[in-house]
Design a protein around this motif. Structure first.
Motif, PDB file in Angstrom:
ATOM      1  N   GLY A 202      41.535  72.243  28.845  1.00 28.67           N
ATOM      2  CA  GLY A 202      40.585  71.482  29.636  1.00 28.67           C
ATOM      3  C   GLY A 202      41.169  70.832  30.870  1.00 28.67           C
ATOM      4  N   PRO A 203      41.081  69.489  30.943  1.00 32.54           N
ATOM      5  CA  PRO A 203      41.452  68.794  32.183  1.00 32.54           C
ATOM      6  C   PRO A 203      42.953  68.608  32.388  1.00 32.54           C
ATOM      7  CG  PRO A 203      40.766  67.212  30.533  1.00 32.54           C
ATOM      8  CD  PRO A 203      40.559  68.566  29.924  1.00 32.54           C
ATOM      9  N   ALA A 204      43.780  69.142  31.518  1.00 32.05           N
ATOM     10  CA  ALA A 204      45.226  68.959  31.674  1.00 32.05           C
ATOM     11  C   ALA A 204      45.686  69.502  33.030  1.00 32.05           C
ATOM     12  CB  ALA A 204      45.977  69.665  30.549  1.00 32.05           C
ATOM     13  N   ALA A 205      46.553  68.760  33.680  1.00 28.09           N
ATOM     14  CA  ALA A 205      47.139  69.244  34.933  1.00 28.09           C
ATOM     15  C   ALA A 205      48.059  70.413  34.622  1.00 28.09           C
ATOM     16  CB  ALA A 205      47.920  68.122  35.611  1.00 28.09           C
ATOM     17  N   ILE A 206      48.015  71.447  35.444  1.00 29.83           N
ATOM     18  CA  ILE A 206      48.855  72.629  35.238  1.00 29.83           C
ATOM     19  C   ILE A 206      50.047  72.555  36.176  1.00 29.83           C
ATOM     20  CG2 ILE A 206      48.974  75.138  35.338  1.00 29.83           C
ATOM     21  CD1 ILE A 206      46.019  75.246  34.656  1.00 29.83           C
ATOM     22  N   VAL A 207      51.233  72.409  35.603  1.00 28.08           N
ATOM     23  CA  VAL A 207      52.465  72.345  36.387  1.00 28.08           C
ATOM     24  C   VAL A 207      52.991  73.761  36.600  1.00 28.08           C
ATOM     25  CG1 VAL A 207      54.866  71.569  36.416  1.00 28.08           C
ATOM     26  CG2 VAL A 207      53.068  70.029  35.623  1.00 28.08           C
ATOM     27  N   MET A 208      53.131  74.156  37.847  1.00 24.93           N
ATOM     28  CA  MET A 208      53.657  75.474  38.192  1.00 24.93           C
ATOM     29  C   MET A 208      55.177  75.369  38.266  1.00 24.93           C
ATOM     30  SD  MET A 208      50.810  76.618  41.037  1.00 24.93           S
ATOM     31  CE  MET A 208      51.030  75.110  42.025  1.00 24.93           C
ATOM     32  N   GLY A 209      55.812  75.381  37.074  1.00 20.70           N
ATOM     33  CA  GLY A 209      57.225  75.039  36.955  1.00 20.70           C
ATOM     34  C   GLY A 209      58.197  76.153  37.258  1.00 20.70           C
ATOM     35  N   CYS A 210      57.891  76.984  38.209  1.00 23.20           N
ATOM     36  CA  CYS A 210      58.813  77.984  38.749  1.00 23.20           C
ATOM     37  C   CYS A 210      58.436  78.155  40.210  1.00 23.20           C
ATOM     38  CB  CYS A 210      58.695  79.318  38.007  1.00 23.20           C
ATOM     39  SG  CYS A 210      59.626  80.673  38.798  1.00 23.20           S
ATOM     40  N   THR A 211      59.409  78.149  41.098  1.00 24.33           N
ATOM     41  CA  THR A 211      59.096  78.152  42.530  1.00 24.33           C
ATOM     42  C   THR A 211      58.370  79.413  42.980  1.00 24.33           C
ATOM     43  OG1 THR A 211      61.402  78.845  42.847  1.00 24.33           O
ATOM     44  CG2 THR A 211      60.877  76.552  43.318  1.00 24.33           C
ATOM     45  N   GLU A 212      58.431  80.483  42.191  1.00 24.69           N
ATOM     46  CA  GLU A 212      57.688  81.696  42.552  1.00 24.69           C
ATOM     47  C   GLU A 212      56.196  81.594  42.248  1.00 24.69           C
ATOM     48  OE1 GLU A 212      61.609  83.108  43.259  1.00 24.69           O
ATOM     49  OE2 GLU A 212      60.860  82.073  41.490  1.00 24.69           O
ATOM     50  N   ILE A 213      55.818  80.771  41.285  1.00 23.24           N
ATOM     51  CA  ILE A 213      54.417  80.731  40.852  1.00 23.24           C
ATOM     52  C   ILE A 213      53.472  80.231  41.947  1.00 23.24           C
ATOM     53  CG2 ILE A 213      52.803  79.685  39.203  1.00 23.24           C
ATOM     54  CD1 ILE A 213      55.006  79.902  37.087  1.00 23.24           C
ATOM     55  N   PRO A 214      53.774  79.126  42.628  1.00 19.46           N
ATOM     56  CA  PRO A 214      52.878  78.721  43.726  1.00 19.46           C
ATOM     57  C   PRO A 214      52.765  79.785  44.817  1.00 19.46           C
ATOM     58  CG  PRO A 214      54.335  76.919  43.113  1.00 19.46           C
ATOM     59  CD  PRO A 214      54.847  78.135  42.404  1.00 19.46           C
ATOM     60  N   LEU A 215      53.853  80.523  45.066  1.00 24.98           N
ATOM     61  CA  LEU A 215      53.804  81.567  46.085  1.00 24.98           C
ATOM     62  C   LEU A 215      52.799  82.648  45.701  1.00 24.98           C
ATOM     63  CD1 LEU A 215      57.636  81.998  46.837  1.00 24.98           C
ATOM     64  CD2 LEU A 215      55.954  80.653  48.111  1.00 24.98           C
ATOM     65  N   GLY A 216      52.663  82.900  44.394  1.00 20.33           N
ATOM     66  CA  GLY A 216      51.732  83.921  43.935  1.00 20.33           C
ATOM     67  C   GLY A 216      50.311  83.433  43.751  1.00 20.33           C
ATOM     68  N   LEU A 217      50.110  82.116  43.732  1.00 23.13           N
ATOM     69  CA  LEU A 217      48.769  81.563  43.524  1.00 23.13           C
ATOM     70  C   LEU A 217      48.150  81.000  44.802  1.00 23.13           C
ATOM     71  CD1 LEU A 217      48.886  79.757  40.038  1.00 23.13           C
ATOM     72  CD2 LEU A 217      47.525  81.753  40.690  1.00 23.13           C
ATOM     73  N   GLN A 218      48.895  81.063  45.907  1.00 20.91           N
ATOM     74  CA  GLN A 218      48.375  80.508  47.159  1.00 20.91           C
ATOM     75  C   GLN A 218      47.082  81.209  47.564  1.00 20.91           C
ATOM     76  OE1 GLN A 218      51.649  80.967  49.871  1.00 20.91           O
ATOM     77  NE2 GLN A 218      52.640  79.061  49.230  1.00 20.91           N
ATOM     78  N   GLY A 219      46.034  80.407  47.752  1.00 19.06           N
ATOM     79  CA  GLY A 219      44.774  80.935  48.250  1.00 19.06           C
ATOM     80  C   GLY A 219      43.948  81.716  47.252  1.00 19.06           C
ATOM     81  N   VAL A 220      44.280  81.692  45.965  1.00 16.86           N
ATOM     82  CA  VAL A 220      43.512  82.418  44.956  1.00 16.86           C
ATOM     83  C   VAL A 220      42.265  81.612  44.587  1.00 16.86           C
ATOM     84  CG1 VAL A 220      43.541  83.401  42.631  1.00 16.86           C
ATOM     85  CG2 VAL A 220      45.594  83.526  44.063  1.00 16.86           C
ATOM     86  N   ALA A 221      41.108  82.151  44.911  1.00 17.84           N
ATOM     87  CA  ALA A 221      39.853  81.420  44.732  1.00 17.84           C
ATOM     88  C   ALA A 221      39.566  81.117  43.266  1.00 17.84           C
ATOM     89  CB  ALA A 221      38.702  82.218  45.337  1.00 17.84           C
ATOM     90  N   ALA A 222      39.987  81.991  42.371  1.00 17.34           N
ATOM     91  CA  ALA A 222      39.656  81.840  40.956  1.00 17.34           C
ATOM     92  C   ALA A 222      40.248  80.577  40.345  1.00 17.34           C
ATOM     93  CB  ALA A 222      40.139  83.056  40.169  1.00 17.34           C
ATOM     94  N   VAL A 223      41.329  80.061  40.934  1.00 23.53           N
ATOM     95  CA  VAL A 223      41.977  78.866  40.362  1.00 23.53           C
ATOM     96  C   VAL A 223      41.761  77.629  41.240  1.00 23.53           C
ATOM     97  CG1 VAL A 223      43.719  80.238  39.173  1.00 23.53           C
ATOM     98  CG2 VAL A 223      44.191  79.381  41.484  1.00 23.53           C
TER      99      VAL A 223
END
Length: 248
Positions: A202-223
């Motif tokens: 649910g409302p838990a904050a999702i920590v992207m704990g690898c520097t590659e993960i934000p690079l792969g999620l940038q601009g993804v509308a689904a998230v």
């Protein structure tokens, strides 16, 4: 213009993450200046150095507990930290989450430098915002050493981990996706896991704990509706704060 401290960035894990961290640091410095009501000029930014060095795979080195103290990733990181120290760095940020498994040794070898700890910075940041639950997307190496679980627990935050198959999906997105330049694969892998975590927690904050993960999620509308936390942004802000610590 106030006095600033020289700071360093230990990158190369991978190079794209290190380069992106410099961008985040410069943006954090600009925010710091604006918050203080100061003009954002070229001369207002602190001296900062990026050490992009080839470092053996961190998760692979952590597969066996016996390798944690080995000189696989540790030795090149120590050499790079020595170069940053020689350049006058007073604080250093490591642009790799998993590499923080060796944080204690790096800090011990260079007591004259403050080596920032990404999980502690993120935990303090989230606790200050009133967050109480976190879901963690990371590498197998980061999970293996409990990097975030320990820091989050110390700040009073609960930490939810992905299932085994979801961890495999994350590793595929990191290694077969971002690290090889296949961003479409990375987006698919990371999006799948983020949505599954959000569905369960649910409302838990999702920590992207690898520097590659934000690079792969940038601009993804689904998230776009999820509360995604980029540790690199938090760490960059912490490093900027150290750089301007004397400018009062």
């Amino acid at each position: 213009m106030g006095v600033t401290q020289v700071v360093g960035i230990l990158g190369g894990m991978g190079p794209a993450a290190g380069a992106d961290f410099v961008r985040l640091f410069v943006e954090a410095c600009a925010r710091h200046l604006r918050d203080r009501g100061e003009a954002v000029r070229d001369q207002s930014f602190p001296e900062h150095w990026l050490a992009q060095v080839p470092v053996p795979d961190r998760s692979g080195a952590l597969e066996s507990a016996e390798t944690l103290g080995a000189h696989q990733p540790l030795e090149p990181m120590l050499q790079a930290l020595g170069r940053l120290a020689a350049l006058g760095s007073k604080a250093v940020a490591i642009a790799c989450n998993t590499a923080h498994a060796w944080h204690a040794t790096l800090q011990e070898r260079f007591p004259q430098i403050e080596v920032l700890h990404v999980a502690r910075e993120v935990s303090s940041h989230l606790a200050a915002q009133g967050v109480r639950e976190v879901a963690l997307m990371a590498t197998e190496g980061t999970y293996r050493v409990g990097l975030y679980e320990q820091a989050l627990a110390g700040a009073g935050l609960a930490c939810h981990l992905p299932l085994a198959d979801e961890r495999q999906t994350l590793m595929r997105g990191i290694y077969d996706g971002v690290k090889t330049g296949d961003m479409r694969l990375a987006q698919a892998c990371f999006t799948e896991v983020a949505l599954r975590l959000a569905e369960r927690h649910g409302p838990a904050a999702i920590v992207m704990g690898c520097t590659e993960i934000p690079l792969g999620l940038q601009g993804v509308a689904a998230v776009s509706g999820l509360r995604l936390i980029d540790p690199a942004v938090v760490l960059a802000s912490a490093l900027a704060a150290r750089a301007y610590a004397r400018s009062s």
